[in-house]
Design a protein around this motif. Structure first.
Motif, mmCIF file in Angstrom:
data_model
loop_
_atom_site.group_PDB
_atom_site.id
_atom_site.type_symbol
_atom_site.label_atom_id
_atom_site.label_comp_id
_atom_site.label_asym_id
_atom_site.label_seq_id
_atom_site.Cartn_x
_atom_site.Cartn_y
_atom_site.Cartn_z
ATOM 1 N N ALA A 110 0.546 -0.816 0.272
ATOM 2 C CA ALA A 110 -0.146 -0.027 0.323
ATOM 3 C C ALA A 110 0.754 1.531 -0.091
ATOM 4 O O ALA A 110 0.390 2.550 -0.287
ATOM 5 C CB ALA A 110 -1.475 -0.354 0.938
ATOM 6 N N ASP A 111 2.133 1.401 0.717
ATOM 7 C CA ASP A 111 2.738 2.828 1.004
ATOM 8 C C ASP A 111 3.344 2.418 -0.878
ATOM 9 O O ASP A 111 3.916 3.960 -0.645
ATOM 10 C CB ASP A 111 3.554 2.501 2.375
ATOM 11 N N LEU A 120 1.045 3.474 -2.784
ATOM 12 C CA LEU A 120 0.862 5.684 -2.590
ATOM 13 C C LEU A 120 2.372 6.468 -2.600
ATOM 14 O O LEU A 120 1.803 7.818 -3.620
ATOM 15 C CB LEU A 120 0.963 6.220 -1.427
ATOM 16 N N ALA A 170 -6.112 4.857 -4.240
ATOM 17 C CA ALA A 170 -5.668 4.014 -3.175
ATOM 18 C C ALA A 170 -7.483 3.214 -2.449
ATOM 19 O O ALA A 170 -7.664 2.100 -2.461
ATOM 20 C CB ALA A 170 -5.603 4.497 -2.017
ATOM 21 N N ALA A 171 -8.494 4.528 -2.324
ATOM 22 C CA ALA A 171 -9.670 3.877 -1.998
ATOM 23 C C ALA A 171 -10.238 2.650 -2.725
ATOM 24 O O ALA A 171 -11.383 1.465 -2.373
ATOM 25 C CB ALA A 171 -10.428 4.800 -1.747
ATOM 26 N N ALA A 227 -5.855 9.275 -2.640
ATOM 27 C CA ALA A 227 -6.791 8.578 -2.010
ATOM 28 C C ALA A 227 -7.586 8.244 -2.610
ATOM 29 O O ALA A 227 -8.350 6.749 -2.257
ATOM 30 C CB ALA A 227 -7.013 9.821 -0.321
ATOM 31 N N LYS A 229 -11.454 7.132 1.980
ATOM 32 C CA LYS A 229 -10.489 8.006 1.144
ATOM 33 C C LYS A 229 -9.737 8.838 2.440
ATOM 34 O O LYS A 229 -9.108 8.879 2.164
ATOM 35 C CB LYS A 229 -11.252 8.745 -0.085
ATOM 36 N N TRP A 258 -6.960 7.277 3.327
ATOM 37 C CA TRP A 258 -5.551 6.863 3.220
ATOM 38 C C TRP A 258 -5.474 8.452 2.326
ATOM 39 O O TRP A 258 -4.226 8.945 2.232
ATOM 40 C CB TRP A 258 -6.019 6.417 1.531
ATOM 41 N N ARG A 298 -3.032 8.986 5.230
ATOM 42 C CA ARG A 298 -1.808 7.934 4.921
ATOM 43 C C ARG A 298 -0.771 8.536 3.730
ATOM 44 O O ARG A 298 0.572 9.107 3.644
ATOM 45 C CB ARG A 298 -1.955 6.829 5.003
#
Length: 287
Positions: free
Chosen positions: A242-243, A246, A263-264, A260, A271, A274, A277
């Motif tokens: 995930a990171d 992003l 990613a969502a 965001a 959202k 994310w 993050r």
């Protein structure tokens, strides 16, 4: 190296409620120093009267701390020893003193801790949550938006989360904890070492219901402890990467809001989570 002819600054922990928790060493030091720098001299005056001491005091709080450095440094240079105390507990732990200690240490002055009570440690010791790793955040932002943003940024941490909170914000903070962190186990420590000390545990929603049925439980000073996020499964590719996903989008110049949203859609989740993050990752990547 500090000069032995100069005075010493003692950072002295004082009781957070029960006066019997003051150590004999702390009592001795308070009686031997030439001056006590106290967060609130009126509040600390009660402790000194209890000990039968009449040591001169000087206020040192967040609004005047920087201005006091030169004055206290001069006293130390002249050979006087000074005790630094806060209203309760260990100085510098969400209390004044950091600026003073940093500046005096930079000038080569001798700084000596006199350990003792600390609400953070006392609460963790009796909460029944993991303590091998924990993340102390002090007081959360007072405004709802800032508070929720901070909580969302902390949502992925696996360490036990620890916060201080005041009675007039405890309900709002519990509500935001439920919104941002879900149904994790919380432990609420109130009025530690005092007559009405209590430990409550449950989800944020359960604790809010308890406060609604017993308003007395919303009084006093609080330590909130929250179970950390569930450990990520190393076999879960989406969680592990995930990171990286992003970070790659941010490196390509994609805006945080768009990152965001992607990613969502791809990884699931909210959202806003994310977004928080991605914002943390962007800040870390900046020089």
């Amino acid at each position: 190296m500090s000069d032995s002819s100069m005075g010493t600054l003692y950072v002295v922990a004082t009781p957070i409620g029960n006066l019997e928790d003051l150590s004999p060493r702390a009592a001795r030091v308070l009686g031997e120093v030439a001056l006590i720098a106290a967060e609130d001299t009126r509040h600390s005056g009660r402790l000194l009267r209890h000990l039968g001491l009449s040591v001169p005091m000087l206020s040192l709080h967040e609004h005047n701390e920087a201005a006091r450095v030169a004055q206290l440094d001069a006293r130390l240079a002249g050979g006087d020893s000074i005790a630094l105390i806060s209203d309760a507990g260990t100085p510098l732990i969400s209390d004044p003193g950091f600026v003073l200690v940093r500046e005096l240490r930079a000038r080569g002055r001798r700084i000596v801790p006199v350990p003792g009570p600390c609400a953070l440690v006392a609460a963790l010791s009796a909460a029944g949550l993991p303590t091998d790793r924990f993340l102390f955040q002090g007081f959360l932002p007072a405004k709802g938006g800032g508070r929720r943003g901070r909580l969302e940024a902390l949502a992925g941490h696996e360490e036990t989360l620890v916060f201080y909170e005041s009675p007039h914000r405890i309900r709002d903070t519990l509500a935001d904890l439920g919104t941002c962190l879900g149904d994790r186990r919380l432990v609420l420590a109130r009025e530690l070492t005092k007559t009405f000390e209590t430990f409550l545990d449950g989800t944020a929603a359960e604790l809010l219901e308890r406060l609604a049925t017993d308003p007395d439980q919303a009084r006093g000073e609080f330590v909130i402890m929250v179970a950390g996020a569930a450990p990520r499964d190393d076999g879960d590719t989406a969680a592990v990467d995930a990171d990286a996903l992003l970070g790659a989008m941010l490196a390509e110049g994609v805006g945080v809001k768009q990152v965001a949203a992607v990613a969502a859609r791809v990884l699931g989740g909210a959202k806003k989570t994310w977004y928080a993050r991605a914002l943390v990752l962007k800040e870390r990547s900046q020089p």
